[in-house]
Design an enzyme around this catalytic site. Structure first.
Site, PDB file in Angstrom:
ATOM      1  CD  GLU A  25      77.755 -92.103 -47.779  1.00 23.49           C
ATOM      2  OE1 GLU A  25      78.081 -93.211 -48.265  1.00 23.49           O
ATOM      3  OE2 GLU A  25      76.729 -91.478 -48.114  1.00 23.49           O
ATOM      4  CG  ASN A  58      71.223 -94.097 -43.325  1.00 27.58           C
ATOM      5  OD1 ASN A  58      70.904 -93.483 -42.317  1.00 27.58           O
ATOM      6  ND2 ASN A  58      71.565 -93.493 -44.434  1.00 27.58           N
TER       7      ASN A  58
END
Length: 339
Positions: free
Chosen positions: A244, A209
């Site tokens: 995630e 990210n």
């Protein structure tokens, strides 16, 4: 005088041409699709609204005993047929929602999907039937009215999907996972079958990210979700557990089988070759913890979840991009399955 009363008048006084014509005219002009079967199941009324709904003209249907062909491809009775044939006990098996008695005796309501072969479109119909009897209580005819509720049903399905699906990946959400795990645990206990669980976590996702941003991160999760879903059997469930992390429920699957599925998932994700410049690995990988339980009354699914979580932690600790079973689970299952 309502439509049912007019048909009553038609049936009781078949030779009264004026009344008969008025009854037919009234039913023809009703905005609600409706048809009438006589005591033998022969169609004697098929109004214009019913023609528009089904795509079948009254000319084709009137006088026949197979009005069902306008609603279904395969032979099955209409709700009116069930009343005439005294087979109302079959209604629950033929309609999506169970039939419910109306306030008046003999009146029934049901809902279900219809093929509508002539119209060329599948429709969800609400059906109401009203029997018409003579003064001695003998059945003379049955009126069936129909309401097209397809739009309402599709909206309901969409809302239910929103309640059980993850908005980003389209997988089952946490709520659906919890409900399914509980249901599968109960079934495994009844059928004395093993229940396996995989916990799948994307390695170094924070670094991903940081490099590619949240849009890139979302795309990464979507692609991994698709990869995991491709390894599922019909009865398996893959869910986005949170962030995630994904969870996979494998009913009637041994630990050995769960380990094989886990390894296929790990390889499939690695083969996506999603670059991860923010981590030591060249591509995005996943770590997977696998666990299997033999459901028993003295246990509950939270223990299976805890065991799979512990296995996932072990896979992370051992260097990521691997599958792991907890040592305790390996020992128990090796005895149970001879592994």
């Amino acid at each position: 005088m309502n439509s049912t009363q007019q048909v009553q008048h038609l049936v009781d006084f078949p030779h009264a041409d004026g009344s008969q014509g008025y009854a037919f005219t009234l039913l023809e002009l009703l905005a609600i699709p409706a048809f009438v079967l006589d005591a033998r199941g022969r169609a004697i009324v098929w109004n214009r609204a019913c023609e528009r709904l089904t795509g079948a003209s009254g000319y084709e249907v009137l006088g026949t005993m197979d009005a069902w062909r306008c609603f279904h491809r395969d032979a099955r009775p209409t709700l009116a047929d069930l009343v005439i044939q005294q087979r109302t006990h079959e209604v629950a098996a033929l309609y999506d929602t169970h039939a419910r008695p109306c306030d008046e005796p003999g009146h029934l309501s049901a809902e279900g999907w219809c093929d509508m072969p002539r119209a060329g479109r599948r429709r969800y119909l609400a059906v109401d039937v009203s029997p018409i009897c003579d003064g001695s209580g003998r059945l003379k005819a049955v009126v069936e009215t129909l309401r097209d509720m397809t739009a309402e049903k599709q909206a309901q399905i969409a809302l239910e999907k929103l309640a059980t699906r993850d908005g980003l990946t389209g997988l089952a959400n946490r709520r659906c996972f919890d409900d399914t795990l509980h249901a599968e645990w109960q079934r495994a206990m009844r059928q004395q079958q093993p229940l396996s669980l995989l916990m799948v976590d994307v390695d170094n996702f924070k670094q991903y990210n940081d490099v590619y941003g949240h849009v890139g991160g979302d795309d990464c999760l979507q692609r991994i979700a698709g990869a995991v879903a491709k390894e599922m059997r019909t009865n398996d469930l893959v869910a986005r557990y949170g962030g995630e992390e994904f969870a996979v429920i494998l009913p009637n699957q041994s630990l050995k089988g769960a380990a094989i599925v886990a390894e296929r998932i790990r390889c499939r994700v690695e083969q996506l070759q999603l670059p991860n410049l923010g981590a030591a690995q060249q591509f995005v990988t996943v770590s997977i913890g696998a666990a299997t339980a033999l459901a028993a009354p003295e246990c509950d699914p939270s223990q299976l979840l805890a065991t799979a979580d512990a296995a996932l932690y072990r896979a992370k600790h051992m260097g990521r991009n691997r599958i792991s079973l907890t040592r305790e689970t390996e020992k128990i299952l090796s005895q149970a399955y001879g592994m």
